[in-house]
Design a protein around this motif. Structure first.
Motif, PDB file in Angstrom:
ATOM      1  N   LEU A 162       9.009  10.524  -0.954  1.00  0.00           N
ATOM      2  CA  LEU A 162       8.682   9.149  -0.595  1.00  0.00           C
ATOM      3  C   LEU A 162       9.473   8.144  -1.431  1.00  0.00           C
ATOM      4  O   LEU A 162       9.966   7.138  -0.909  1.00  0.00           O
ATOM      5  CB  LEU A 162       7.177   8.908  -0.782  1.00  0.00           C
ATOM      6  CG  LEU A 162       6.254   9.733   0.127  1.00  0.00           C
ATOM      7  CD1 LEU A 162       4.800   9.489  -0.225  1.00  0.00           C
ATOM      8  CD2 LEU A 162       6.507   9.403   1.596  1.00  0.00           C
ATOM      9  N   ALA A 163       9.595   8.437  -2.730  1.00  0.00           N
ATOM     10  CA  ALA A 163      10.281   7.485  -3.615  1.00  0.00           C
ATOM     11  C   ALA A 163      11.760   7.379  -3.281  1.00  0.00           C
ATOM     12  O   ALA A 163      12.350   6.296  -3.356  1.00  0.00           O
ATOM     13  CB  ALA A 163      10.092   7.911  -5.069  1.00  0.00           C
ATOM     14  N   ASP A 192      -1.575   7.371 -12.894  1.00  0.00           N
ATOM     15  CA  ASP A 192      -2.906   7.983 -12.742  1.00  0.00           C
ATOM     16  C   ASP A 192      -3.132   8.372 -11.284  1.00  0.00           C
ATOM     17  O   ASP A 192      -3.856   7.711 -10.548  1.00  0.00           O
ATOM     18  CB  ASP A 192      -3.980   6.998 -13.206  1.00  0.00           C
ATOM     19  CG  ASP A 192      -5.353   7.628 -13.294  1.00  0.00           C
ATOM     20  OD1 ASP A 192      -5.446   8.863 -13.192  1.00  0.00           O
ATOM     21  OD2 ASP A 192      -6.341   6.880 -13.456  1.00  0.00           O
ATOM     22  N   PRO A 193      -2.503   9.470 -10.835  1.00  0.00           N
ATOM     23  CA  PRO A 193      -2.503   9.811  -9.400  1.00  0.00           C
ATOM     24  C   PRO A 193      -3.708  10.612  -8.932  1.00  0.00           C
ATOM     25  O   PRO A 193      -3.636  11.320  -7.927  1.00  0.00           O
ATOM     26  CB  PRO A 193      -1.226  10.640  -9.279  1.00  0.00           C
ATOM     27  CG  PRO A 193      -1.137  11.354 -10.595  1.00  0.00           C
ATOM     28  CD  PRO A 193      -1.677  10.402 -11.618  1.00  0.00           C
ATOM     29  N   ALA A 194      -4.842  10.521  -9.635  1.00  0.00           N
ATOM     30  CA  ALA A 194      -5.992  11.369  -9.323  1.00  0.00           C
ATOM     31  C   ALA A 194      -6.430  11.249  -7.867  1.00  0.00           C
ATOM     32  O   ALA A 194      -6.746  12.264  -7.219  1.00  0.00           O
ATOM     33  CB  ALA A 194      -7.154  11.021 -10.255  1.00  0.00           C
ATOM     34  N   ALA A 215       4.243  -1.570  -4.430  1.00  0.00           N
ATOM     35  CA  ALA A 215       4.642  -1.435  -5.833  1.00  0.00           C
ATOM     36  C   ALA A 215       3.469  -0.929  -6.668  1.00  0.00           C
ATOM     37  O   ALA A 215       3.634  -0.115  -7.582  1.00  0.00           O
ATOM     38  CB  ALA A 215       5.151  -2.771  -6.368  1.00  0.00           C
ATOM     39  N   ALA A 216       2.268  -1.401  -6.340  1.00  0.00           N
ATOM     40  CA  ALA A 216       1.072  -0.939  -7.044  1.00  0.00           C
ATOM     41  C   ALA A 216       0.808   0.532  -6.740  1.00  0.00           C
ATOM     42  O   ALA A 216       0.372   1.291  -7.620  1.00  0.00           O
ATOM     43  CB  ALA A 216      -0.130  -1.790  -6.642  1.00  0.00           C
ATOM     44  N   VAL A 217       1.078   0.940  -5.507  1.00  0.00           N
ATOM     45  CA  VAL A 217       0.926   2.352  -5.140  1.00  0.00           C
ATOM     46  C   VAL A 217       1.838   3.219  -5.999  1.00  0.00           C
ATOM     47  O   VAL A 217       1.430   4.251  -6.534  1.00  0.00           O
ATOM     48  CB  VAL A 217       1.247   2.562  -3.644  1.00  0.00           C
ATOM     49  CG1 VAL A 217       1.243   4.057  -3.312  1.00  0.00           C
ATOM     50  CG2 VAL A 217       0.252   1.824  -2.776  1.00  0.00           C
ATOM     51  N   GLU A 218       3.083   2.780  -6.143  1.00  0.00           N
ATOM     52  CA  GLU A 218       4.046   3.536  -6.941  1.00  0.00           C
ATOM     53  C   GLU A 218       3.593   3.642  -8.399  1.00  0.00           C
ATOM     54  O   GLU A 218       3.711   4.704  -9.020  1.00  0.00           O
ATOM     55  CB  GLU A 218       5.417   2.875  -6.865  1.00  0.00           C
ATOM     56  CG  GLU A 218       6.504   3.644  -7.585  1.00  0.00           C
ATOM     57  CD  GLU A 218       7.859   2.971  -7.482  1.00  0.00           C
ATOM     58  OE1 GLU A 218       8.784   3.418  -8.167  1.00  0.00           O
ATOM     59  OE2 GLU A 218       7.974   1.997  -6.703  1.00  0.00           O
TER      60      GLU A 218
END
Length: 535
Positions: free
Chosen positions: A45-46, A96-98, A87-90
């Motif tokens: 995705l990135a 903290d991808p929990a 941007a906040a998602v990234e």
């Protein structure tokens, strides 16, 4: 009771036990393999690419499914205001991808329910609905199937696609339509793109294409043309599911070389017969009990003696070569048996049905009733054993983990800024709270300087026992040393890791044990964690 309602109830029960404790560990990432797939999905995705850059399993289907799921989750999250913007998602995915891990686990659990449903469909095609209910219920209760349905790994997905192959193969036997060959081939392609050993799924397609030639049915030939079309569909399916498996050959060969290692701590095979015995007895017994395995044998023999040989031959053409293959490998893992679990459940369920038919034919009513009651009691006792094991494991996961417990103790009792030497499998502490040291290439290194991760919680790598000498530990600035079960695993291997054990033995003598967290069945999951204070 209608068929749909019974299947719905079984799926509901299967979902409930899989969802109980599915968020274990979070926000910490305790499973060593989950980040492999999640990070690759984030990479796609990135960088807006379809090249995962890793083909160890190959795991491409799992990675692509995660990437699609994360993209949808992010878009919906931004639309409803859960995330401020992309941007906040990234930022969240990096720090903290929990919540993304939980979403991925739920996706795997959904495939786990698909495994339960396909088990029902296959069994009812081979025998009848009653056996299908039992088989699907067995898969719903199987501890290994439940455990792997809570993890972001490839095992449940490859099992789903392999069952899909068997489903199309049964339809080939029933009606022999070309579209069923294509369906089986595409499912094979997706299975191989999920996990390489799934190539064994080609054997049931070959067996299904063997047809009678003549009225007596004794002479047989193979439907060559549709079989070739199925093979072409398998190649197409593999390319659709993992195009860079054909393009990035150098990376594929590199990753295959790494996967083909001959030794692994706590998982090195002791030989073909030893592994085969372990899979057939120990692992299978923990998922079906001795009674279940005996009934599975009854099911195989009963079907072979009946007029329904095609179904059992299809199942055997997969499960027997598969068992022989995984037993021949240099390593052995309990999870490798997962694709065989639904097949064993089918045989077990068929064994239950055939045994019940045999009891029904007993001549004396009193004897028949007594045997029926005894058989029902035995089945309930065996099932309760599995349910109890499932409950204990789910209870452990939902109540906590030794690493979380030890981490909380460290935060409460060790001053900020202290220097801690840690190894893999230990608590994941907040970034910047302490100075963390770890083993790297047999030397002590500052974990923060390695630039491994900028996540909120730090996952330390390295094994303290692999330090070049005790002087490495003495000359470091460590005030505390935290170890996981790396010592216990090496101790169990004996003389092979005697050099590593010397480092730990020195630590035990020269440092004070200030905290221990140990797993408790039914109450606390995780490995033993020990915290030492340097004298």
């Amino acid at each position: 009771m209608k068929t749909g309602l019974v299947v719905f109830l079984i799926l509901t029960a299967g979902a409930a036990i899989r969802l109980y404790g599915i968020d274990f560990g979070l926000p910490f990432l305790y499973d060593v393999d989950e980040p492999v797939f999640v990070n690759r999905a984030f990479h796609l995705l990135a960088h807006k690419t379809l090249d995962p850059g890793w083909f160890g399993h190959p795991g491409s289907v799992t990675i692509y499914c995660l990437a699609l799921l994360f993209a949808i989750y992010s878009a919906v999250g931004v639309a409803v205001g859960h995330f401020a913007d992309f941007a906040a998602v990234e930022t969240i995915a990096r720090l903290d991808p929990a919540e993304f891990y939980l979403a991925g686990r739920l996706m795997i659990a959904a495939f786990g329910l698909g495994v339960i449903y396909l088990t029902f469909e296959l069994t009812q095609k081979i025998l009848h609905r009653g056996a299908g209910y039992i088989a699907s219920l067995l898969v719903a209760m199987a501890p290994l199937a439940i455990e792997l349905s809570r993890l972001i790994r490839t095992d449940i997905q490859v099992t789903f696609f392999l069952l899909l192959i068997l489903f199309f193969c049964l339809r080939i036997v029933e009606r022999g339509l070309l579209r069923d060959y294509i369906g089986a081939g595409l499912a094979l392609g997706f299975a191989v793109a999920t996990k390489y050993p799934a190539v064994i799924g080609c054997l049931p397609i070959v067996v299904a294409s063997i047809r009678p030639n003549g009225n007596d049915g004794r002479f047989r030939d193979i439907a060559i043309r549709p079989l070739l079309i199925a093979g072409a569909a398998a190649v197409v399916g593999t390319f659709i599911a993992s195009p860079f498996l054909f393009i990035d050959i150098d990376t594929v060969l590199r990753d295959l070389g790494k996967e083909a290692r001959t030794e692994h701590l706590s998982a090195t095979s002791e030989g073909f017969w030893s592994s085969l015995f372990w899979y057939v007895t120990d692992v299978s017994r923990r998922n079906f009990t001795i009674i279940g395995l005996l009934l599975a044998i009854v099911g195989v023999i009963g079907l072979l003696r009946s007029g329904r040989k095609s179904g059992v031959l299809l199942l055997l053409s997969f499960v027997v070569p598969f068992l022989l293959f995984i037993s021949s490998l240099n390593l052995r893992w309990e999870r490798w048996l997962m694709p065989a679990i639904p097949v064993i459940a089918m045989f077990c369920a068929i064994g239950v049905a055939l045994t019940w038919y045999a009891i029904q034919r007993l001549p004396l009513l009193m004897v028949r009733r007594a045997v029926q009651v005894l058989f029902a009691v035995v089945l309930l006792a065996s099932g309760s054993t599995l349910i109890h094991a499932d409950y204990l494991r789910a209870s452990e996961l939902s109540r906590g983990d030794t690493r979380t417990q030890a981490g909380n103790w460290i935060l409460a009792n060790i001053p900020d800024g202290s220097v801690l030497m840690m190894e893999r499998g230990t608590p994941q502490l907040p970034r910047g709270k302490y100075v963390l040291l770890c083993e790297q290439d047999r030397h002590v290194e500052d974990f923060g300087s390695l630039g491994v991760s900028n996540a909120k919680y730090q996952r330390v790598n390295g094994v303290i026992g692999q330090l070049g000498s005790v002087e490495e530990m003495l000359n470091s600035a460590a005030q505390y040393v935290v170890i996981s079960n790396e010592y216990d695993r090496r101790l169990a291997e004996g003389e092979k890791f005697s050099a590593d054990l010397l480092i730990y033995d020195y630590l035990f003598k020269q440092a004070s044990l200030v905290h221990v967290s140990v797993p408790v069945q039914g109450r606390l999951a995780g490995p033993p964690i020990r915290v030492f204070k340097i004298k």
